[in-house]
Design a protein around this motif. Structure first.
Motif, PDB file in Angstrom:
ATOM      1  N   ALA A  64       0.876  -1.171   0.000  1.00 55.06           N
ATOM      2  CA  ALA A  64       0.000   0.000   0.000  1.00 55.06           C
ATOM      3  C   ALA A  64       0.909   1.216   0.000  1.00 55.06           C
ATOM      4  CB  ALA A  64      -0.909  -0.001   1.221  1.00 55.06           C
ATOM      5  N   PHE A  65       0.693   2.115  -0.952  1.00 57.96           N
ATOM      6  CA  PHE A  65       1.578   3.254  -1.148  1.00 57.96           C
ATOM      7  C   PHE A  65       0.758   4.531  -1.177  1.00 57.96           C
ATOM      8  CE2 PHE A  65       3.945   6.235  -3.802  1.00 57.96           C
ATOM      9  CZ  PHE A  65       5.190   6.175  -3.206  1.00 57.96           C
ATOM     10  N   GLY A  66       1.183   5.537  -0.427  1.00 60.70           N
ATOM     11  CA  GLY A  66       0.482   6.808  -0.497  1.00 60.70           C
ATOM     12  C   GLY A  66       0.662   7.650   0.747  1.00 60.70           C
ATOM     13  N   ASP A  67      -0.102   8.718   0.794  1.00 57.13           N
ATOM     14  CA  ASP A  67      -0.103   9.646   1.918  1.00 57.13           C
ATOM     15  C   ASP A  67      -1.301   9.294   2.792  1.00 57.13           C
ATOM     16  OD1 ASP A  67       0.029  11.712   3.691  1.00 57.13           O
ATOM     17  OD2 ASP A  67      -0.104  13.305   2.198  1.00 57.13           O
ATOM     18  N   PHE A  68      -1.076   8.504   3.828  1.00 51.94           N
ATOM     19  CA  PHE A  68      -2.165   8.006   4.651  1.00 51.94           C
ATOM     20  C   PHE A  68      -2.777   9.092   5.525  1.00 51.94           C
ATOM     21  CE2 PHE A  68      -0.169   4.185   3.287  1.00 51.94           C
ATOM     22  CZ  PHE A  68      -1.224   3.296   3.145  1.00 51.94           C
ATOM     23  N   GLN A  69      -2.039  10.127   5.861  1.00 49.93           N
ATOM     24  CA  GLN A  69      -2.617  11.226   6.634  1.00 49.93           C
ATOM     25  C   GLN A  69      -3.659  11.973   5.808  1.00 49.93           C
ATOM     26  OE1 GLN A  69       0.685  13.599   7.985  1.00 49.93           O
ATOM     27  NE2 GLN A  69       0.802  12.468   9.910  1.00 49.93           N
ATOM     28  N   TYR A  96      -6.672   8.755   4.674  1.00 51.40           N
ATOM     29  CA  TYR A  96      -7.485   7.983   5.610  1.00 51.40           C
ATOM     30  C   TYR A  96      -7.872   8.870   6.782  1.00 51.40           C
ATOM     31  CZ  TYR A  96      -9.166   3.840   8.025  1.00 51.40           C
ATOM     32  OH  TYR A  96      -9.957   2.913   8.634  1.00 51.40           O
ATOM     33  N   LEU A  97      -9.125   8.840   7.161  1.00 47.43           N
ATOM     34  CA  LEU A  97      -9.632   9.677   8.244  1.00 47.43           C
ATOM     35  C   LEU A  97     -10.055   8.794   9.406  1.00 47.43           C
ATOM     36  CD1 LEU A  97     -10.582  12.476   9.272  1.00 47.43           C
ATOM     37  CD2 LEU A  97     -12.806  11.924   8.278  1.00 47.43           C
ATOM     38  N   ILE A  98      -9.535   9.094  10.596  1.00 51.47           N
ATOM     39  CA  ILE A  98      -9.933   8.402  11.817  1.00 51.47           C
ATOM     40  C   ILE A  98     -10.832   9.340  12.608  1.00 51.47           C
ATOM     41  CG2 ILE A  98      -9.150   7.394  13.989  1.00 51.47           C
ATOM     42  CD1 ILE A  98      -6.556   6.653  12.543  1.00 51.47           C
ATOM     43  N   VAL A  99     -12.024   8.861  12.934  1.00 55.00           N
ATOM     44  CA  VAL A  99     -12.990   9.653  13.687  1.00 55.00           C
ATOM     45  C   VAL A  99     -13.024   9.099  15.107  1.00 55.00           C
ATOM     46  CG1 VAL A  99     -15.381  10.394  13.847  1.00 55.00           C
ATOM     47  CG2 VAL A  99     -14.332  10.043  11.614  1.00 55.00           C
ATOM     48  N   ASP A 100     -12.723   9.957  16.063  1.00 52.84           N
ATOM     49  CA  ASP A 100     -12.699   9.581  17.472  1.00 52.84           C
ATOM     50  C   ASP A 100     -13.703  10.464  18.199  1.00 52.84           C
ATOM     51  OD1 ASP A 100     -12.105   8.677  19.983  1.00 52.84           O
ATOM     52  OD2 ASP A 100     -10.061   9.432  20.017  1.00 52.84           O
ATOM     53  N   ARG A 101     -14.857   9.921  18.482  1.00 53.54           N
ATOM     54  CA  ARG A 101     -15.903  10.707  19.133  1.00 53.54           C
ATOM     55  C   ARG A 101     -15.529  10.957  20.588  1.00 53.54           C
ATOM     56  NH1 ARG A 101     -22.327   9.632  18.755  1.00 53.54           N
ATOM     57  NH2 ARG A 101     -22.931  11.485  19.906  1.00 53.54           N
ATOM     58  N   ALA A 102     -15.698  12.174  21.031  1.00 47.85           N
ATOM     59  CA  ALA A 102     -15.326  12.550  22.396  1.00 47.85           C
ATOM     60  C   ALA A 102     -16.239  11.866  23.404  1.00 47.85           C
ATOM     61  CB  ALA A 102     -15.396  14.061  22.562  1.00 47.85           C
ATOM     62  N   GLY A 103     -15.636  11.439  24.498  1.00 50.97           N
ATOM     63  CA  GLY A 103     -16.413  10.882  25.596  1.00 50.97           C
ATOM     64  C   GLY A 103     -16.471   9.374  25.603  1.00 50.97           C
ATOM     65  N   VAL A 104     -16.668   8.846  26.790  1.00 50.92           N
ATOM     66  CA  VAL A 104     -16.807   7.414  27.013  1.00 50.92           C
ATOM     67  C   VAL A 104     -18.131   7.196  27.739  1.00 50.92           C
ATOM     68  CG1 VAL A 104     -15.835   5.402  28.190  1.00 50.92           C
ATOM     69  CG2 VAL A 104     -14.317   7.082  27.167  1.00 50.92           C
ATOM     70  N   VAL A 139     -15.485   4.925  17.897  1.00 52.23           N
ATOM     71  CA  VAL A 139     -14.415   5.326  16.989  1.00 52.23           C
ATOM     72  C   VAL A 139     -14.721   4.711  15.632  1.00 52.23           C
ATOM     73  CG1 VAL A 139     -12.631   5.562  18.754  1.00 52.23           C
ATOM     74  CG2 VAL A 139     -12.960   3.381  17.652  1.00 52.23           C
ATOM     75  N   GLY A 140     -14.141   5.274  14.612  1.00 49.53           N
ATOM     76  CA  GLY A 140     -14.340   4.748  13.278  1.00 49.53           C
ATOM     77  C   GLY A 140     -13.307   5.327  12.334  1.00 49.53           C
ATOM     78  N   GLY A 141     -13.363   4.892  11.123  1.00 49.68           N
ATOM     79  CA  GLY A 141     -12.425   5.400  10.139  1.00 49.68           C
ATOM     80  C   GLY A 141     -12.794   4.923   8.759  1.00 49.68           C
ATOM     81  N   GLY A 142     -12.201   5.559   7.799  1.00 51.02           N
ATOM     82  CA  GLY A 142     -12.452   5.170   6.420  1.00 51.02           C
ATOM     83  C   GLY A 142     -11.587   5.973   5.462  1.00 51.02           C
ATOM     84  N   VAL A 143     -11.549   5.508   4.242  1.00 48.03           N
ATOM     85  CA  VAL A 143     -10.767   6.191   3.223  1.00 48.03           C
ATOM     86  C   VAL A 143     -11.481   7.486   2.863  1.00 48.03           C
ATOM     87  CG1 VAL A 143      -9.815   6.041   0.909  1.00 48.03           C
ATOM     88  CG2 VAL A 143      -9.836   4.025   2.365  1.00 48.03           C
ATOM     89  N   GLN A 144     -10.768   8.581   2.969  1.00 50.64           N
ATOM     90  CA  GLN A 144     -11.310   9.898   2.680  1.00 50.64           C
ATOM     91  C   GLN A 144     -10.974  10.337   1.259  1.00 50.64           C
ATOM     92  OE1 GLN A 144     -10.029  12.790   5.516  1.00 50.64           O
ATOM     93  NE2 GLN A 144     -10.763  14.507   4.358  1.00 50.64           N
ATOM     94  N   PHE A 192      -9.433   8.604  -2.114  1.00 55.24           N
ATOM     95  CA  PHE A 192      -8.964   7.385  -2.775  1.00 55.24           C
ATOM     96  C   PHE A 192      -7.759   7.641  -3.681  1.00 55.24           C
ATOM     97  CE2 PHE A 192     -13.222   6.166  -1.549  1.00 55.24           C
ATOM     98  CZ  PHE A 192     -13.039   4.862  -1.102  1.00 55.24           C
ATOM     99  N   ASP A 193      -7.549   8.876  -4.083  1.00 53.34           N
ATOM    100  CA  ASP A 193      -6.404   9.193  -4.930  1.00 53.34           C
ATOM    101  C   ASP A 193      -5.102   9.262  -4.136  1.00 53.34           C
ATOM    102  OD1 ASP A 193      -7.939   9.332  -7.217  1.00 53.34           O
ATOM    103  OD2 ASP A 193      -8.429  11.448  -6.890  1.00 53.34           O
ATOM    104  N   ALA A 194      -5.171   9.375  -2.821  1.00 51.38           N
ATOM    105  CA  ALA A 194      -3.974   9.520  -1.997  1.00 51.38           C
ATOM    106  C   ALA A 194      -3.334   8.182  -1.653  1.00 51.38           C
ATOM    107  CB  ALA A 194      -4.308  10.278  -0.716  1.00 51.38           C
ATOM    108  N   ILE A 195      -4.072   7.082  -1.782  1.00 51.93           N
ATOM    109  CA  ILE A 195      -3.559   5.759  -1.411  1.00 51.93           C
ATOM    110  C   ILE A 195      -3.784   4.808  -2.579  1.00 51.93           C
ATOM    111  CG2 ILE A 195      -3.765   3.833   0.193  1.00 51.93           C
ATOM    112  CD1 ILE A 195      -4.952   5.828   2.209  1.00 51.93           C
ATOM    113  N   LYS A 196      -2.763   4.086  -2.936  1.00 56.80           N
ATOM    114  CA  LYS A 196      -2.868   3.075  -3.992  1.00 56.80           C
ATOM    115  C   LYS A 196      -2.335   1.748  -3.459  1.00 56.80           C
ATOM    116  CE  LYS A 196      -4.505   5.853  -6.953  1.00 56.80           C
ATOM    117  NZ  LYS A 196      -5.918   5.808  -7.204  1.00 56.80           N
ATOM    118  N   VAL A 197      -2.987   0.671  -3.852  1.00 57.80           N
ATOM    119  CA  VAL A 197      -2.573  -0.664  -3.457  1.00 57.80           C
ATOM    120  C   VAL A 197      -2.000  -1.358  -4.681  1.00 57.80           C
ATOM    121  CG1 VAL A 197      -3.345  -2.857  -2.478  1.00 57.80           C
ATOM    122  CG2 VAL A 197      -4.360  -0.737  -1.699  1.00 57.80           C
ATOM    123  N   MET A 198      -0.826  -1.947  -4.512  1.00 58.63           N
ATOM    124  CA  MET A 198      -0.131  -2.557  -5.647  1.00 58.63           C
ATOM    125  C   MET A 198      -0.281  -4.069  -5.631  1.00 58.63           C
ATOM    126  SD  MET A 198       3.322  -0.263  -5.438  1.00 58.63           S
ATOM    127  CE  MET A 198       3.952  -0.780  -7.009  1.00 58.63           C
TER     128      MET A 198
END
Length: 110
Positions: free
Chosen positions: A55-60, A63-71, A92-97, A99-105
């Motif tokens: 996997a090649f790319g700029d993961f920052q 990819y977006l990581i969502v961390d909801r405040a509070g427990v 918490v959650g996450g997903g590809v924000q 698709f052009d920033a990350i490529k899988v070879m």
């Protein structure tokens, strides 16, 4: 890429015969592939036919990581008498924000 893939990629050369892999120059730095930092992740698959081994790319940026405040804490005084159980959850959650920033070879191995 994982360690076995790194060992295969370290042998790749460009059209001038120079290796495209550069080891770390100083302690604490990472190795680079064509000038980009490389991170080894052992859960990536090995190089084989029709496997996404790199996997090649700029993961920052890609990819977006969502961390909801509070427990949330739920108190359960009934299940384990005479003890009180506490159930905690955190969303918490996450997903590809981007698709052009990350490529899988994929590799075709012969």
């Amino acid at each position: 890429m994982n360690r076995r893939t790194v060992s295969a990629v370290r042998k790749f050369k460009d059209s001038d015969g120079a290796y495209i892999w550069q080891p770390a120059q100083r302690p604490g730095e990472t190795a680079s592939l064509l000038g980009y930092a490389v991170t080894e992740i052992e859960t990536m698959p090995d190089v084989a036919a029709n496997t996404a081994a790199i996997a090649f790319g700029d993961f920052q940026r890609g990819y977006l990581i969502v961390d909801r405040a509070g427990v949330r804490v739920l108190r359960d005084p009934y299940s384990a008498k005479p003890y009180v159980l506490f159930y905690t959850t955190k969303r918490v959650g996450g997903g590809v924000q981007n698709f052009d920033a990350i490529k899988v070879m994929k590799f075709a191995v012969s």
